[in-house]
Enzyme design. Sequence first.
Site, PDB file in Angstrom:
ATOM      1  N   SER A 598       0.812  -1.220   0.000  1.00 16.28           N
ATOM      2  CA  SER A 598       0.000   0.000   0.000  1.00 16.28           C
ATOM      3  C   SER A 598       0.846   1.271   0.000  1.00 16.28           C
ATOM      4  O   SER A 598       0.303   2.368  -0.133  1.00 16.28           O
ATOM      5  CB  SER A 598      -0.942   0.010   1.216  1.00 16.28           C
ATOM      6  OG  SER A 598      -0.207   0.057   2.421  1.00 16.28           O
ATOM      7  N   LYS A 641      -6.545   4.764   8.025  1.00 16.09           N
ATOM      8  CA  LYS A 641      -5.415   5.560   7.543  1.00 16.09           C
ATOM      9  C   LYS A 641      -5.789   7.038   7.435  1.00 16.09           C
ATOM     10  O   LYS A 641      -5.006   7.926   7.802  1.00 16.09           O
ATOM     11  CB  LYS A 641      -4.950   5.031   6.189  1.00 16.09           C
ATOM     12  CG  LYS A 641      -4.327   3.639   6.242  1.00 16.09           C
ATOM     13  CD  LYS A 641      -3.979   3.138   4.852  1.00 16.09           C
ATOM     14  CE  LYS A 641      -3.352   1.764   4.885  1.00 16.09           C
ATOM     15  NZ  LYS A 641      -3.043   1.245   3.541  1.00 16.09           N
TER      16      LYS A 641
END
Length: 725
Positions: A598, A641
């Site tokens: 990611s 996040k």
Amino acid sequence: MNDDTNTDERPADGEERRSSNSRTQSGDGADRVDGDPLRDDTGGANEWEDDVPAPSDGRVPGDDPDEGTVDDPDGGSIEDLGSDVQIDAEIDEDAEDGLLGGLQIDSTAEIKVPDRLVDQVIGQEHARDVVMKAAKQRRHVMMIGSPGTGKSMLAKAMSELLPQEELQDVLVYHNPDDGNEPKVRTVPSGKGDQIVEAHKEEARKRNQMRSFLMWIIIAIVLGYSLIIAGNILLGILAAGIIYLAFRYGSRGSDAMIPNLIVNTADQQTAPFEDATGAHAGALLGDVRHDPFQSGGMETPSHDRVEPGAIHKANKGVLFIDEINTLDVRSQQHLMTAIQEGEFGITGQSERSSGAMVQTEPVPCDFVMIAAGNLDAMENMHPALRSRIKGYGYEVYMDDTIEDTPEMRRKYARFIAQEVEKDGRLPHFTDDAIGEVILEARRRAGRKGHLTLELRNLGGLVRVAGDIARAEDAEYTTREHILQAKGRSRSIEQQLADDYIQRRKDYELQVSDGFVTGRVNGLAVMGEDSGIVLPVMAEVTPSQGPGEVIATGQLKEMAQEAVSNVSAIIKKFSDEDITQKDIHIQFVQAGEGGVDGDSASITVATAVISALEGVGVDQSLAMTGSLSVRGDVLPVGGVTHKIEAAAKTGCTRVIIPEANLQDVMIEDEYEEMIEIIPVSHISEVLDVALEGEPEKDSLVDRLKTITGSALDKQSVSQGPSSPSPQ
């Protein structure tokens, strides 16, 4: 009902299971107790079969309409299996789009909890229907899925669903021919206690007669030595010898008392045994060590026999979670027990005297439910898995389920179940139920879905209830749920918050200005916590062939992601980088290192910034995977996040466009951060880099090289996050 292909391996239901060599032989007397009112001289048990009482309500097994109707297990409808368990409360169809799915209640006190455990299962409709089929046909089941998705609950429910059978008590008898081979006998449920009591009563009567005779003889000896022989010391010595002889002889009669190792007298439903994490002795049975093995002080071997979980689960369910943690030897023995339906007990330690003891086969006709995470199949014995699959079902447990009005109503019932199960929590108001459902949406991580990891969600319910109870509140409200979210944070969340605060204290976090070669990446810690993970890049002359050097304890997938990024960089750059080293550092990645891909767009942006000498906006954070052609691919944990980026002071965040539908941030972060969805690396650079002429040149060149037909203008502003409300 047994599988037709397995009828040669197991006796018919209700048939007494007993090894032929344990039956009484003519003149043998090995299995006969004089004066036993419950048995004939042959030791047979057939006359007991007619004495087994029928159910007190007169119901024939299978006649209960609540048990459901199951069609052919190889196909057909499953509509009658009870999958559609309705909520017993008023439903407003016009309000089904609401958080409660149209449920018209004031609190969970108005929701009726189903009696059957299987009807309390939320979601997992496929697994639930398979378990009901497997119970009807007595099949084995293996359930694989994340922790807290209902595997153990379904296993317990199966014991309630199994067809009613004649339970059995298991007795172990002394073998006079070979004390190390105790005999085993099965009798109908409840008869075992009666047999043991009859043997004890018989032994007590014999001991009374022996004691009476002993004291008469001692009296005669003492009288003779005192009156006739005139030597009282000799008489006392003789009396002592007589006493010891009688006491030693009485041990033989005590050894005839059988050992009741499985007692089902108080069992109303099929047995359920949880053997998760059991060692070999607890699972397969054991024989205790005897430190006194001679001199008349030893304990008879049959008295030292201990049953295993497989024997206690006879005619019921054996549940083993984390099946892969069993050692290979135990899995092999378990496979034998499943195949034969019986398994002898021996000592599990080679250094124990119990290792010399081996009983006759003990019945263990159970249905096994094996469970575990995805990695459970890796260390599972292939033959054991084949045995389960060949005679049963394999089921994958869902992590999420579609968010429908019916499911939201069932979540309301789930809260009512947790309150009733705990017994001390105040009931939840409708607003509190709605907040729990919002949290279920958020934890699902997918738009239009609810999480099925209900154990963790139940923890939130209990913490909120504890807060309300501490305040002596009549009901648990939405405010209590909000407080519980803060108090029930996972260890990873607490560590992440502490990590963010420490970085602020030491001014390690940069959230304004432009810096060349530095990008605020985003990562997840555990399953529900986000952190900001800066990535720095530097380009230096090489002393040999140029290479890409990445540090920060990168694991395999992260290293592969860096390699993919390198392909784009080599294709993108006008400079000859074969004579340059590209250094990539994941700043303060921690002991756990970095895994996953990611951070791909973060690495690419940092390296391109360093190569071209163009600064990166530090008020921006980003996450996203990257293909070798420059396409931005979806990643996990975007909600956590984004919240981490907001906590650290970032005002904008880049995420993959495909993940936009998964964003479910808390209300408090909506005004703090702007979410920018992207689909190509050129869009990332357009947003992140400073300087219009330089940036436009880089972006245009990248579009041309990667072959992407992107004609979008600079994406400086994206849609805001959808509200979970």
